[in-house]
Write a protein that holds these residues in place. Structure first.
Motif, short mmCIF file in Angstrom:
data_model
loop_
_atom_site.label_atom_id
_atom_site.label_comp_id
_atom_site.label_asym_id
_atom_site.label_seq_id
_atom_site.Cartn_x
_atom_site.Cartn_y
_atom_site.Cartn_z
N ALA B 116 -0.67 22.17 -28.21
CA ALA B 116 -2.07 21.85 -28.55
C ALA B 116 -2.15 21.33 -29.98
O ALA B 116 -2.87 20.36 -30.26
CB ALA B 116 -2.96 23.09 -28.38
N ASN B 117 -1.39 21.94 -30.89
CA ASN B 117 -1.33 21.42 -32.26
C ASN B 117 -0.92 19.95 -32.25
O ASN B 117 -1.50 19.13 -32.96
CB ASN B 117 -0.30 22.20 -33.09
N CYS B 118 0.11 19.63 -31.46
CA CYS B 118 0.61 18.25 -31.43
C CYS B 118 -0.45 17.30 -30.87
O CYS B 118 -0.63 16.20 -31.39
CB CYS B 118 1.90 18.16 -30.62
N ALA B 119 -1.13 17.69 -29.80
CA ALA B 119 -2.14 16.81 -29.22
C ALA B 119 -3.22 16.50 -30.26
O ALA B 119 -3.63 15.34 -30.43
CB ALA B 119 -2.75 17.45 -27.98
N VAL B 120 -3.66 17.54 -30.97
CA VAL B 120 -4.72 17.34 -31.96
C VAL B 120 -4.19 16.51 -33.14
O VAL B 120 -4.87 15.61 -33.65
CB VAL B 120 -5.29 18.70 -32.42
N LEU B 121 -2.96 16.79 -33.54
CA LEU B 121 -2.36 16.03 -34.64
C LEU B 121 -2.21 14.55 -34.25
O LEU B 121 -2.45 13.66 -35.08
CB LEU B 121 -1.00 16.64 -34.99
N GLY B 122 -1.83 14.30 -33.00
CA GLY B 122 -1.75 12.92 -32.51
C GLY B 122 -3.09 12.22 -32.58
O GLY B 122 -3.19 11.08 -33.05
N GLU B 123 -4.13 12.90 -32.12
CA GLU B 123 -5.48 12.30 -32.17
C GLU B 123 -5.92 12.07 -33.61
O GLU B 123 -6.65 11.14 -33.91
CB GLU B 123 -6.50 13.20 -31.45
N TRP B 124 -5.47 12.95 -34.51
CA TRP B 124 -5.83 12.79 -35.92
C TRP B 124 -5.06 11.60 -36.52
O TRP B 124 -5.61 10.80 -37.28
CB TRP B 124 -5.51 14.07 -36.70
N TRP B 125 -3.79 11.45 -36.14
CA TRP B 125 -2.97 10.40 -36.74
C TRP B 125 -3.35 9.02 -36.22
O TRP B 125 -3.54 8.09 -37.00
CB TRP B 125 -1.49 10.71 -36.43
N ARG B 126 -3.46 8.91 -34.89
CA ARG B 126 -3.62 7.59 -34.28
C ARG B 126 -4.79 7.50 -33.33
O ARG B 126 -4.96 6.45 -32.68
CB ARG B 126 -2.34 7.22 -33.51
N GLY B 127 -5.57 8.55 -33.15
CA GLY B 127 -6.60 8.53 -32.12
C GLY B 127 -8.01 8.77 -32.65
O GLY B 127 -8.40 8.24 -33.69
N ALA B 313 3.79 15.00 -31.74
CA ALA B 313 5.12 15.59 -31.95
C ALA B 313 5.88 14.79 -33.01
O ALA B 313 6.59 15.36 -33.85
CB ALA B 313 5.90 15.63 -30.64
N VAL B 314 5.70 13.47 -32.97
CA VAL B 314 6.34 12.61 -33.97
C VAL B 314 5.77 12.89 -35.36
O VAL B 314 6.50 13.05 -36.34
CB VAL B 314 6.17 11.12 -33.58
N ARG B 315 4.46 12.99 -35.43
CA ARG B 315 3.83 13.27 -36.72
C ARG B 315 4.23 14.67 -37.24
O ARG B 315 4.43 14.87 -38.44
CB ARG B 315 2.32 13.16 -36.59
N ALA B 316 4.36 15.62 -36.31
CA ALA B 316 4.79 16.97 -36.71
C ALA B 316 6.18 16.90 -37.34
O ALA B 316 6.46 17.55 -38.36
CB ALA B 316 4.78 17.92 -35.51
N PHE B 317 7.06 16.08 -36.73
CA PHE B 317 8.39 15.89 -37.33
C PHE B 317 8.26 15.34 -38.75
O PHE B 317 8.89 15.85 -39.69
CB PHE B 317 9.23 14.93 -36.47
N LEU B 318 7.45 14.30 -38.92
CA LEU B 318 7.32 13.68 -40.24
C LEU B 318 6.75 14.66 -41.26
O LEU B 318 7.21 14.72 -42.40
CB LEU B 318 6.44 12.42 -40.15
#
Lengths: 332, 332
Positions: B116-127, B313-318
């Protein structure tokens, strides 16, 4: 040493004093009734007079005293950036430039923040939540306020109104709250709600000494009296306190699952209820929150009884100074 | 260009692809059933194979490709620091060293975070939450998860388990949730709860086409079918969706009062319900939350349908790389 005047404006009392910038000493503590009905100008005039006395006390105690600013905690909502108090239901002030009124009268850089934020910040700086990075505090009084510390700083949100922890729904179809929502934590567990639940319980149960505390005038029952009766062993009062534990426990379990804080500090008059409140409260949180979050979190009463808001207002000044939010007197 | 493999492990599907470090392109997107019952080693073996294919696709598209790492979003609870998945009710894995299994097989630095963290982080980064500093997201699927972005970073809490936004009580005396608490948002508004409310409504009301969608087998009713029937105009399904709006609205109003976010992103299958869900949901939040906080906050569906977890997940890595949380392959 550098000192900052800390002012805590409550619905009932004004409290102020000067605190050294390292937080180690508080001088010139003063407390008097707010008398908000006199209007903001009269209250500001008294605050200025009290501040000058506190500064004198500080100079008497420490000849090296340099007073570098003023921090104010005030009921809100308010705007930290413009320094205006927008609306204060408990004080009756509207769109009042509180920060600049104090700043001009004392000729000192001045910062403003919300009263609940300041109380929690004070407990984080010098009280029950010290030495933590992630802390949540709730203040249980006439209302329920809150403050959120993330990475060692107060969290204010996108438009400066974060932390309304008392106005989270714990019962979807519950009691109307004065904020307009239904089922808010505040509508169940703030002081007046505690008193009201005691009165409701008395209607169903006559075997209680509670009426004796108020000469039978139930409208005079307060949360403080309920705590006193509970300490004196009154079973009905104890039951009201236990139910308060359960309700606060629901709200705090939510905060534990959301924030996974290291500590939750409960401030305000409710801490007078002591272990009869905190033991079942901790149990309720353990019952409801995820185990890893519940086990990681201490739930403790505030330690700075009566002065958390003063310490917090001073720390708010120092943090705003660090963040470049405070203009010097020349820019005023 | 530098690329990172993003892996999103769901209860139903595995989704992965490679994303450039600036987030601008995604190559080699792959999706296949999770088949968690095969056990974690078999799933990891397939993930490794799929990752190698995605990396080949990326090299074919961009000859300058350099793959610098792998990010994994997995159901939890999990430990980001040790890279172990602790317990995953939906996958049936226990204390599995997921991060290191992938890292060793692909010989790439690897990071792990909650799905869930990754989904939200993805939406924050690119969505849907891009260009904000303070955002909250909830993912509505088999369960309700959440993610909290503060100052442009995922908030993990004191012991890494923050953000359980689905497990906040909205009804003190409500339904038992599978987490053991009563009245959790998840117990009312996650997919299975939506289907269950539809079945309950059908018991009282026969004039609905919903049974036709499942040839009368009500146990086969899913939230997706309820949304479909609502889009097709079925009144009972529309009523179930409206009630879902009200329930999600209560939970989101709480988050708005607590966080004062700039945006709340709602992700997951529930976004399929479209305006029939979001319009009344926004209304419910306005009705319940403080006006300054409600007015400051957009409530929007996720935009990265099916790929939010991969981007996140990619942004979490970065982010973990920036924070020094990722050991190089020599330290492994």
């Amino acid at each position: 040493m550098n000192y900052i005047v800390g002012i805590d404006i409550g619905g009932t009392n004004l409290v102020l004093g000067t605190v050294s910038e390292d937080g180690s000493v508080l001088y010139g503590l003063r407390k008097e009734p707010t008398r908000a009905e006199e209007g903001p100008d009269a209250v500001v005039a008294r605050l200025v007079g009290l501040s000058r006395q506190a500064i004198e006390d500080t100079r008497a105690a420490d000849p090296e005293t340099k007073v570098i600013g003023v921090g104010i905690g005030s009921p809100g909502p308010l705007d930290r950036v413009t320094g205006r108090v927008l609306i204060t239901p408990n004080l009756g002030w509207t769109d009042f430039p509180l920060r600049d009124a104090i700043r001009e009268a004392l000729a000192l850089p001045t910062a403003l923040d919300n009263d609940a934020n300041c109380a929690v910040l004070g407990e984080w700086w010098r009280g029950a939540a010290r030495d933590t990075q992630h802390a949540v505090g709730i203040t249980v009084g006439t209302g329920i306020g809150g403050g959120i510390i993330i990475d060692g700083k107060l969290y204010h949100g996108f438009s400066e109104v974060a932390g309304e922890l008392g106005h989270t729904t714990i019962d979807a179809n519950g009691r109307l709250c004065k904020c307009g929502n239904y089922g808010c934590l505040e509508a169940y567990a703030a002081g007046p709600a505690i008193a009201r639940r005691a009165v409701e319980a008395l209607r169903a149960e006559v075997d209680s000494s509670l009426p004796d505390y108020v000469s039978g005038k139930l409208e005079a029952l307060s949360a403080q009296i309920v705590y006193q009766a509970a300490r004196d062993g009154d079973q009905l009062a104890l039951e009201v306190v236990r139910e308060t534990s359960r309700l606060l426990g629901i709200g705090i379990a939510n905060l534990v699952n959301i924030f996974n804080p290291e500590v939750v500090v409960v401030c305000g008059g409710v801490t007078m209820a002591g272990a009869s409140l905190f033991d079942p409260l901790r149990q309720e949180v353990r019952r409801r929150a995820f185990r890893p979050a519940a086990e990681a979190c201490r739930i403790v009463p505030g330690e700075l009884i009566g002065t958390a808001g003063v310490y917090g207002a001073v720390r708010a000044f120092l943090d705003q100074l660090d963040d470049g939010l405070i203009s010097g007197m020349d820019d005023a």
